[in-house]
Design an enzyme around this catalytic site. Structure first.
Site, PDB file in Angstrom:
ATOM      1  N   THR A  51       0.816  -1.221   0.000  1.00 43.89           N
ATOM      2  CA  THR A  51       0.000   0.000   0.000  1.00 43.89           C
ATOM      3  C   THR A  51       0.842   1.260   0.000  1.00 43.89           C
ATOM      4  O   THR A  51       0.447   2.280  -0.574  1.00 43.89           O
ATOM      5  CB  THR A  51      -0.946  -0.009   1.226  1.00 43.89           C
ATOM      6  OG1 THR A  51      -1.784  -1.161   1.162  1.00 43.89           O
ATOM      7  CG2 THR A  51      -1.827   1.232   1.255  1.00 43.89           C
TER       8      THR A  51
ATOM      9  N   SER B 145       1.089  -7.377  -0.949  1.00 42.76           N
ATOM     10  CA  SER B 145       1.666  -8.375  -0.043  1.00 42.76           C
ATOM     11  C   SER B 145       0.958  -9.729  -0.061  1.00 42.76           C
ATOM     12  O   SER B 145       1.600 -10.735   0.259  1.00 42.76           O
ATOM     13  CB  SER B 145       1.756  -7.833   1.385  1.00 42.76           C
ATOM     14  OG  SER B 145       0.491  -7.522   1.896  1.00 42.76           O
TER      15      SER B 145
ATOM     16  N   THR C  13       1.295  -4.619   4.143  1.00 41.93           N
ATOM     17  CA  THR C  13       1.064  -4.950   5.552  1.00 41.93           C
ATOM     18  C   THR C  13       0.483  -6.342   5.782  1.00 41.93           C
ATOM     19  O   THR C  13       0.661  -6.916   6.852  1.00 41.93           O
ATOM     20  CB  THR C  13       0.133  -3.914   6.201  1.00 41.93           C
ATOM     21  OG1 THR C  13      -1.122  -3.899   5.506  1.00 41.93           O
ATOM     22  CG2 THR C  13       0.750  -2.531   6.161  1.00 41.93           C
ATOM     23  N   ASP C  14      -0.214  -6.916   4.801  1.00 46.33           N
ATOM     24  CA  ASP C  14      -0.903  -8.183   5.048  1.00 46.33           C
ATOM     25  C   ASP C  14       0.037  -9.303   5.432  1.00 46.33           C
ATOM     26  O   ASP C  14      -0.287 -10.143   6.281  1.00 46.33           O
ATOM     27  CB  ASP C  14      -1.720  -8.597   3.818  1.00 46.33           C
ATOM     28  CG  ASP C  14      -2.988  -7.788   3.647  1.00 46.33           C
ATOM     29  OD1 ASP C  14      -3.395  -7.113   4.622  1.00 46.33           O
ATOM     30  OD2 ASP C  14      -3.580  -7.826   2.553  1.00 46.33           O
TER      31      ASP C  14
END
Length: 323
Positions: free
Chosen positions: A13, A55, A88-89
């Site tokens: 992101t 991610s 971030t995932d």
């Protein structure tokens, strides 16, 4: 003299933009590079784009490619610290994988963003500045891989994503952040007492992760006996207990020499061999199930993938998971 910091961009992101349809997509390859002028007051920055992946597209094999790329970069040019931007995932998984497999003493910081680069209140620039400041701070040396978000510093072995959208999503249940970032200083409160390192050549072990739920049907696990898996991680109830209906399948898995690592689906605490009933932790331990030391399921999976390159002996694996 300013510290030399290498920033490697892998996507996520922090490198995305909102398009005309209000979809967030990896449209802006230069989103992170635009922040460089703000970073140069804190360090001598070298910025390189390695990947531009959302991610969820990350895999252990790509994590290993990233590790190799890092080692090549540092062999070619010495740096005082390293910052990696990431979606971030799966950020906590990549950070932990690098923590296990990189033999580095220089600071290694992983960061990202919850809001895309052209959203109001985008957190990417601040997180990246905080990460560079952390990587350039002498107190960050030899603390393993760090995750920096929202003015907090977390150890890769403890941190996890806890909220789908909040900028304060990264937390370390049970342990808390090991440091904070103020306007003028980086402050450390504590740090992990030990570090692990495992030399590896690949990251392609087949290790599924399953979560225990009430009333599990053993037929759900039939694939464990039909597929060539290398290991298994189970997120068990509470202290480390499982539905008795799935025990026959797990016994067959163990009989094939396939290690099973047990973690808890709880956010806090560790699995222990306490309950002495059918499916209880004491019985599982006697069967040869390996009890983890507080890792969550996704990290235990990565650790098993890594440690299987060193041993397949259940007792040796148990010792490694006690660390």
């Amino acid at each position: 003299m300013l510290k030399k910091i290498l920033v490697l961009n892998t996507g996520g992101t922090i490198a995305m933009s909102v398009d005309d349809t209000e979809g967030v997509k990896p449209l802006d390859d230069q989103a992170v590079n635009k922040i460089v002028p703000f970073l140069e007051r804190y360090a001598d920055i070298t910025m390189k784009n390695v990947l531009n992946l959302p991610s969820p597209h990350m895999t252990p094999a790509i994590m290993n490619q990233l590790r190799l790329h890092i080692e090549q970069e540092l062999a070619a040019q010495p740096y005082d610290g390293l910052v990696i931007t990431h979606g971030t995932d799966t950020l906590e998984e990549t950070a932990y994988f690098l923590d296990l497999t990189l033999a580095l003493t220089i600071p290694v910081v992983v960061t990202g963003a919850m809001r895309s680069s052209n959203e109001l209140g985008a957190d990417g620039p601040v997180n990246l500045i905080s990460s560079v400041r952390t990587a350039a701070d002498p107190d960050s040396v030899n603390k393993g891989v760090l995750v920096v978000f929202n003015d907090e510093i977390h150890a890769a072995c403890h941190v996890t994503k806890t909220h789908t959208s909040n900028v304060a999503t990264f937390q370390s249940p049970q342990y808390g952040p090991i440091g904070t970032i103020a306007k003028k200083h980086v402050h450390y409160h504590h740090a992990p007492l030990t570090r692990e390192h495992y030399a590896i050549t690949h990251a392609d072990a087949n290790v599924p992760l399953i979560k225990a739920v009430a009333g599990m049907d053993p037929s759900w696990l039939q694939f464990l006996l039909e597929q060539p898996i290398d290991g298994l991680v189970i997120e068990a109830f509470g202290l480390g207990n499982l539905p008795p209906a799935i025990l026959p399948t797990l016994k067959q898995v163990l009989a094939k020499g396939i290690p099973i690592v047990l973690v808890s689906r709880c956010y806090n605490g560790q699995v222990q061999d306490v309950y002495d009933y059918e499916g209880g932790g004491r019985q599982l331990k006697e069967l040869g199930v390996i009890f983890s030391n507080g890792l969550n399921g996704q990290k235990a999976r990565l650790k098993l993938m890594v440690t299987l390159q060193h041993t397949r002996d259940f007792q040796q694996l148990q010792k490694l998971f006690d660390q």
